[in-house]
Design a protein around this motif. Sequence first.
Motif, mmCIF file in Angstrom:
data_model
loop_
_atom_site.group_PDB
_atom_site.id
_atom_site.type_symbol
_atom_site.label_atom_id
_atom_site.label_comp_id
_atom_site.label_asym_id
_atom_site.label_seq_id
_atom_site.Cartn_x
_atom_site.Cartn_y
_atom_site.Cartn_z
ATOM 1 N N GLU A 13 14.521 -67.190 30.070
ATOM 2 C CA GLU A 13 13.185 -66.984 29.514
ATOM 3 C C GLU A 13 12.253 -66.361 30.549
ATOM 4 O O GLU A 13 11.548 -65.384 30.271
ATOM 5 C CB GLU A 13 12.609 -68.311 29.024
ATOM 6 C CG GLU A 13 11.213 -68.177 28.440
ATOM 7 C CD GLU A 13 10.630 -69.513 28.007
ATOM 8 O OE1 GLU A 13 9.448 -69.507 27.654
ATOM 9 O OE2 GLU A 13 11.337 -70.538 28.033
ATOM 10 N N LEU A 14 12.245 -66.904 31.776
ATOM 11 C CA LEU A 14 11.383 -66.339 32.817
ATOM 12 C C LEU A 14 11.829 -64.937 33.210
ATOM 13 O O LEU A 14 10.997 -64.076 33.497
ATOM 14 C CB LEU A 14 11.360 -67.245 34.045
ATOM 15 C CG LEU A 14 10.563 -68.536 33.908
ATOM 16 C CD1 LEU A 14 10.677 -69.367 35.177
ATOM 17 C CD2 LEU A 14 9.111 -68.238 33.585
ATOM 18 N N ASP A 15 13.127 -64.700 33.198
ATOM 19 C CA ASP A 15 13.619 -63.360 33.500
ATOM 20 C C ASP A 15 13.101 -62.369 32.467
ATOM 21 O O ASP A 15 12.605 -61.294 32.812
ATOM 22 C CB ASP A 15 15.145 -63.362 33.525
ATOM 23 C CG ASP A 15 15.705 -61.999 33.856
ATOM 24 O OD1 ASP A 15 15.277 -61.403 34.873
ATOM 25 O OD2 ASP A 15 16.571 -61.517 33.093
ATOM 26 N N ARG A 19 10.466 -59.289 33.211
ATOM 27 C CA ARG A 19 10.839 -57.901 32.921
ATOM 28 C C ARG A 19 9.847 -57.252 31.968
ATOM 29 O O ARG A 19 9.437 -56.116 32.159
ATOM 30 C CB ARG A 19 12.252 -57.833 32.353
ATOM 31 C CG ARG A 19 13.308 -58.128 33.399
ATOM 32 C CD ARG A 19 14.705 -58.128 32.773
ATOM 33 N NE ARG A 19 15.694 -58.635 33.683
ATOM 34 C CZ ARG A 19 16.301 -57.915 34.614
ATOM 35 N NH1 ARG A 19 16.005 -56.639 34.752
ATOM 36 N NH2 ARG A 19 17.189 -58.459 35.421
ATOM 37 N N ARG A 20 9.448 -57.987 30.935
ATOM 38 C CA ARG A 20 8.482 -57.423 29.973
ATOM 39 C C ARG A 20 7.134 -57.144 30.613
ATOM 40 O O ARG A 20 6.449 -56.194 30.248
ATOM 41 C CB ARG A 20 8.310 -58.364 28.785
ATOM 42 C CG ARG A 20 9.481 -58.351 27.846
ATOM 43 C CD ARG A 20 9.229 -59.238 26.664
ATOM 44 N NE ARG A 20 10.383 -59.213 25.782
ATOM 45 C CZ ARG A 20 10.297 -59.221 24.472
ATOM 46 N NH1 ARG A 20 9.128 -59.266 23.888
ATOM 47 N NH2 ARG A 20 11.390 -59.190 23.739
#
Length: 78
Positions: A13-15, A19-20
Amino acid sequence: MRMANRTIYLSEELDEVSRRLGLNLSRLTQAAIAEHARHNSDDAIDARVESASARIRDLGIKWPAESLVQQRRDEAER
């Protein structure tokens, strides 16, 4: 300045969020460590001294035992 290569682990989720948002994780991590060091200065100094000492040992540099003591005496006289 030499930059060390370190690995960090993020939940999926944090990745995805990072990225977004187009976050630069290296810059973000450096800023977080610097902020932590400002609030924990004794720990930060100890970590820097240990890191420098390890590099000195790895390089095989031998410092005279009394060099710093004499320098401090000299500075106190001024």
